[in-house]
Design a protein around this motif. Structure first.
Motif: not given
Ligand code: FAD
Length: 497
Positions: A46, A84, A152-153, A157, A164, A216, A384, A429
């Motif tokens: 993103a 994720g 998001c996964s 998270n 949140g 990891g 927040h 983030h």
């Molecule tokens: C519109 C919008 C709103 C958002 N609002 C919020 C909010 O309110 N609060 C908030 O905290 N965030 C928010 N985010 C940010 C984002 O959604 C979070 O950071 C979320 O946790 C990312 O999850 P993901 O599955 O998309 O991870 P990814 O974007 O795929 O990866 C994020 C990080 O996690 C690592 N990762 C992913 N999966 C694994 C795994 N299984 N094992 C080890 N490492 C892993 C990746 O290497 C990377 O460093 C927002 C994003 C958007 C686009």
């Protein structure tokens, strides 16, 4: 910004072909993606200002496959970027040209729902909202609720220690995860924590939560689930100035009231969200607070009255309490859609994420106003408010020469301002690539070296998600032993009896 790829030579192509073959042997079928056109969907997260095609994408389905992939990459010295759902706003999942992108989205099953122990065991590709959907029939939910929760996964998270709007009262991901299964870069499967509340030994679960894919790959998560409150009602409060709204937030907390959520939006964010979602926000105010109170109905009524009175005493010009579950959901829908709503009024935006002590809010808001003028770019603010976590959205147009650079410089100055008032560079983030080069604003060389020693204990070759978080990577052998100086950590005298 596209990072230019040099033309690969024959040796590089042959090495890539060997890696693809090896991965196909581990994950048969459609689990390996190496065609450029098909890899395009993975070239960014993103933080869309940055794009990079990975060497190859692999989508494993079992823990054994993850372990075998990591074992192979470790033996061959190949970099690995875990991913994720790709919603990271700090570029944490940005691929590397010479790295395997390990996508966890096929790990999408709920493994166990244990109402007696109030927890659920899920695979990391399950969406945040998917957990609540799986338990809500019995009156339960998963509390941390990032605005991206539909996509998001839970693995992401955990990696980002996401928050949140309801984390003020119920805690961040770190406070709601009881256990994880983690595969190390060497292919070893570790289990940290479990269904029980505490685990033996060092708090490695706390260490891995928020580690941004550097320590990891998370392959299973046990989360706490909570019983939904008897009642939840939201209050919209309009203010003529952000300063008054900030003072009301401080006064609510000072009264000992911890709302389920307490969010603030400024005028540009209110207007953008209202035009997008029609949440019913007042448009004649400079700042809007959304405060949610939850618990037994009588307690909620009492607290609503108390918050309303505090707000009026701090200059509120309007208040409106939700009268139905639908109306409450609509109040929140505007806030949760604030990022995409802002996307409708500007071709591009950068979402910043810093945290400040609540009382510094007026100073930081004024500082941001001055920076907005200096850089010639508009900014919309959502916070927040209860926990001081700011999300300034810097509006820019990438089609205009140098606007992205100006937006990034503006964002960096906002984060410097957060550090200046005693805050921190991140809220929820992560650091990723976005804030990597700002780490020295907050940590000195000694701090950064200590942090890298922890990384070295898990991944001595720096193969997992390199280029993220640390501005400079030191060889682990050069970091030497970790010394804790008397000056850094006080050793209290032992009590005498
Ligand atoms: C519109 C919008 C709103 C958002 N609002 C919020 C909010 O309110 N609060 C908030 O905290 N965030 C928010 N985010 C940010 C984002 O959604 C979070 O950071 C979320 O946790 C990312 O999850 P993901 O599955 O998309 O991870 P990814 O974007 O795929 O990866 C994020 C990080 O996690 C690592 N990762 C992913 N999966 C694994 C795994 N299984 N094992 C080890 N490492 C892993 C990746 O290497 C990377 O460093 C927002 C994003 C958007 C686009």
């Amino acid at each position: 910004m596209t990072i230019a790829m040099p033309k690969p030579d024959q040796e590089v192509l042959a090495r890539r072909a060997a890696i693809v073959d090896a991965l196909r042997a581990i994950v048969p079928g459609e689990g390996v993606v190496d065609a450029t056109r098909e890899m395009r969907v993975f070239e960014t997260d993103a933080l869309t200002a940055y794009r990079q095609l990975p060497l190859v994408v692999v989508l494993p389905q079992t823990v054994d496959q993850v372990a075998a992939i990591l074992h192979y990459c470790h033996a061959q010295g190949i970099k690995v970027v875990p991913r994720g759902s790709g919603t990271s706003l700090s570029g944490g999942a940005l691929p590397l040209e010479d790295g395997v992108l390990l996508v966890m989205s096929r790990f999408n099953r709920i493994l166990d729902i244990d109402f007696d122990n109030r927890c659920a065991v899920v695979q990391p590709g399950v969406t945040n909202l998917g957990i609540t959907r799986a338990v809500e029939h019995a009156g339960f939910y998963y509390a941390p609720d990032p605005s991206s929760q539909i996509a998001c996964s839970i693995g992401g998270n955990v990696a980002e220690n996401s928050g949140g709007v309801h984390c003020l009262k119920y805690g961040l991901t770190a406070n709601n995860v009881l256990g994880i299964e983690l595969v190390t870069i060497e292919g070893e499967v570790l289990r940290l924590g479990g269904k029980h509340l505490d685990s033996e030994g060092y708090d490695l679960l706390g260490l891995v939560t928020g580690s941004e894919g550097l320590l990891g790959v998370v392959t299973e998560v046990t989360v706490r689930i909570l019983q939904a409150p008897e009642t939840a009602r939201a209050l919209l409060i309009g203010f003529p100035t952000s300063e008054e709204a900030g003072a009301a937030v401080a006064a609510v907390i000072a009264r000992g009231i911890i709302p389920g959520g307490m969010e603030m939006m400024d005028r540009p964010a209110i207007h953008a969200a209202e035009a997008f979602v029609h949440a019913g926000y007042p448009l004649d105010v400079e700042a809007l607070l959304i405060v949610e109170l939850d618990g037994p109905a009588e307690e909620v009524d009492h607290l609503l009255a108390a918050v309303e009175e505090i707000a009026r005493a701090n200059g509120a010009s309007s208040t409106r309490i939700s009268t139905s579950a639908e109306e409450r959901a609509r109040f929140w829908a505007g806030r949760k859609a604030a990022f995409p709503a802002v996307g409708r009024i500007s071709p591009d935006y950068l979402c910043m994420d810093g945290t400040i002590p609540r009382k510094a809010l007026p100073y930081v808001l004024n500082g941001m106003k001055a920076l907005s003028e200096r850089y010639g770019l508009r900014v919309a603010n959502v916070f927040h408010a209860g926990d001081g976590n700011l999300h300034p959205l810097i509006l820019y147009d990438a089609a205009h020469e140098d606007e992205l650079q100006r937006a990034e410089d503006f964002g960096a100055d906002i984060l410097r301002l957060c550090v200046e008032v005693g805050g921190v560079l991140t809220g929820e983030h992560g650091v990723g690539i976005e804030k990597r080069d700002l780490m020295p604003e907050m940590f000195d060389e000694d701090d950064l070296r200590h942090q890298q020693r922890v990384k070295c204990a898990f991944d001595a070759q720096h193969l997992l998600n390199p280029g993220k978080v640390f501005p400079v990577l030191h060889r682990c052998a050069e970091l030497g032993r970790m010394h804790v100086h008397r000056g850094q950590v006080p050793f209290p005298d032992l009590p005498r009896f």
